[in-house]
Design a protein around this motif. Structure first.
Motif, PDB file in Angstrom:
ATOM      1  N   LYS A 119       2.816  -1.686  -4.897  1.00  0.00           N
ATOM      2  CA  LYS A 119       1.861  -2.275  -5.954  1.00  0.00           C
ATOM      3  C   LYS A 119       0.518  -2.221  -5.175  1.00  0.00           C
ATOM      4  N   ARG A 120      -0.265  -1.241  -5.395  1.00  0.00           N
ATOM      5  CA  ARG A 120      -1.675  -1.236  -4.856  1.00  0.00           C
ATOM      6  C   ARG A 120      -2.936  -1.323  -5.780  1.00  0.00           C
ATOM      7  N   HIS A 121      -2.752  -1.334  -7.067  1.00  0.00           N
ATOM      8  CA  HIS A 121      -3.585  -1.446  -8.015  1.00  0.00           C
ATOM      9  C   HIS A 121      -3.387  -2.895  -8.739  1.00  0.00           C
ATOM     10  N   PHE A 122      -4.548  -3.651  -8.757  1.00  0.00           N
ATOM     11  CA  PHE A 122      -4.628  -5.035  -9.246  1.00  0.00           C
ATOM     12  C   PHE A 122      -5.866  -4.994 -10.131  1.00  0.00           C
ATOM     13  N   ARG A 123      -5.489  -5.415 -11.639  1.00  0.00           N
ATOM     14  CA  ARG A 123      -6.646  -5.364 -12.444  1.00  0.00           C
ATOM     15  C   ARG A 123      -6.369  -6.695 -13.194  1.00  0.00           C
ATOM     16  N   ALA A 124      -7.650  -7.495 -13.456  1.00  0.00           N
ATOM     17  CA  ALA A 124      -7.623  -8.689 -14.062  1.00  0.00           C
ATOM     18  C   ALA A 124      -8.060  -8.444 -15.223  1.00  0.00           C
ATOM     19  N   GLU A 125      -7.893  -9.238 -16.528  1.00  0.00           N
ATOM     20  CA  GLU A 125      -8.044  -8.863 -17.955  1.00  0.00           C
ATOM     21  C   GLU A 125      -9.633  -9.586 -18.182  1.00  0.00           C
ATOM     22  N   GLY A 126      -9.987  -9.054 -19.250  1.00  0.00           N
ATOM     23  CA  GLY A 126     -11.477  -9.652 -19.639  1.00  0.00           C
ATOM     24  C   GLY A 126     -11.390 -10.990 -20.309  1.00  0.00           C
ATOM     25  N   GLY A 127     -12.458 -11.631 -20.244  1.00  0.00           N
ATOM     26  CA  GLY A 127     -12.574 -12.950 -20.916  1.00  0.00           C
ATOM     27  C   GLY A 127     -12.677 -12.829 -22.402  1.00  0.00           C
TER      28      GLY A 127
END
Length: 330
Positions: free
Chosen positions: A65-73
């Motif tokens: 697991k090499r991709h980490f994306r946070a969601e928008g506010g």
């Protein structure tokens, strides 16, 4: 933990969340036809956060697991309601982890404490709602700020083992055997060079239930500082050790030459390594009689304390532990 599960280098992509859009809204209520602007602010985008975990010893969990994306506010809404902040993304890493910018090679963060948190990438700030822009000359602003974009990038995560004592020696010097005898660690052991391809950690029990951690580092070859053999992959683990235990077998053709090569490789990699406390252990001495030991003692490296041991016959091991403990607590 098997050797194949030990991962000390990984490259990841991370992206923090965008801030939420500010709201453009004019207050409307029964009997209040022109209530003025009341659009709320957007929420913050999700952070990408690194967190130290003392129970982890490897970066293996990041291998797949090499991709980490946070969601928008969330977007703002009426009645000056602020949008929700996005959920932060946590990346747990072992103590001793270093994070570098993959493009510039700059060290960004260093994690050495349990549960220590550092923000790798901050989430974007939410935009202001239109009620912020009300003024005497503009009483019904019909605009609001968009959320600020998040950040992204590629990062290199490297692990430098946090051990008290680092075992340093050429391949097949007997480091893994010594580690298996001094600790409960079960490294792979065989009679050929480069049996150990990954560092192994073990806890040494000393007197009165006192303990210290020892690391079996993969064997050095001449030219390792330039990347030959396992090169920098093992040398960086030595940087964090408080003391260094050099291990040279008694059947070596030239003990002084081997010690000088080992010392030179450490110096070329990082001269500060020579400031660490050092102890030289001559291993496999169960093959020697007293006359041979006396002969070897006459031509040992200068400037370093030497001890004769045998992992198989368990000769000199308690004295070795005493000396290491004294070095660590002097």
């Amino acid at each position: 933990m098997t050797e194949g599960n030990f991962v000390d280098y990984i490259k990841i992509y991370a992206s923090s969340g965008k801030g939420g859009q500010g709201s453009v809204h004019l207050h409307r209520e029964k009997y209040i036809t022109k209530g003025g602007p009341d659009g709320g602010d957007g929420g913050r985008g999700g952070h990408i956060i690194l967190r130290g975990d003392k129970n982890m010893w490897t970066l293996f969990h990041l291998k797949f697991k090499r991709h980490f994306r946070a969601e928008g506010g969330g977007a703002g809404s009426a009645s000056r309601s602020t949008g929700h902040d996005a959920k932060d993304i946590y990346i747990d890493v072992p103590l001793g982890t270093i994070v570098r910018d993959a493009d510039t090679d700059e060290i960004l963060h260093e994690i050495t404490d349990h549960e220590k948190e550092v923000i790798l990438l901050p989430g974007g700030k939410g935009g202001l709602g239109n009620w912020h822009f009300k003024s005497s000359t503009n009483q019904t602003p019909r605009y609001a700020q968009p959320g600020i974009d998040g950040q992204d990038g590629w990062f290199r995560i490297e692990l430098k083992l946090l051990a008290d004592v680092g075992l340093v020696g050429f391949p097949n010097a007997g480091k893994s055997t010594l580690l298996s005898v001094l600790t409960s660690a079960k490294p792979k052991i065989a009679d050929y060079a480069f049996t150990t391809l990954k560092p192994n950690l073990g806890i040494v029990e000393h007197r009165d239930h006192q303990t210290f951690v020892i690391a079996d580092i993969p064997g050095i070859i001449e030219g390792a500082a330039e990347g030959k053999g396992l090169g920098h992959r093992f040398l960086r683990h030595i940087e964090r050790n408080s003391a260094l235990l050099f291990l040279i077998p008694a059947d070596s053709n030239d003990i002084n030459k081997e010690y000088d090569i080992l010392l030179n490789e450490l110096k070329q990699h990082n001269p500060e390594l020579l400031d660490k406390d050092r102890l030289l252990a001559i291993s496999k001495t169960d093959m020697l009689d007293e006359e041979l030991i006396a002969e070897i003692k006459q031509d040992l490296p200068k400037g370093i304390e030497t001890i004769f041991i045998s992992s198989v016959a368990e000769i000199g091991l308690q004295e070795l532990k005493d000396k290491l403990w004294k070095m660590l607590n002097s």
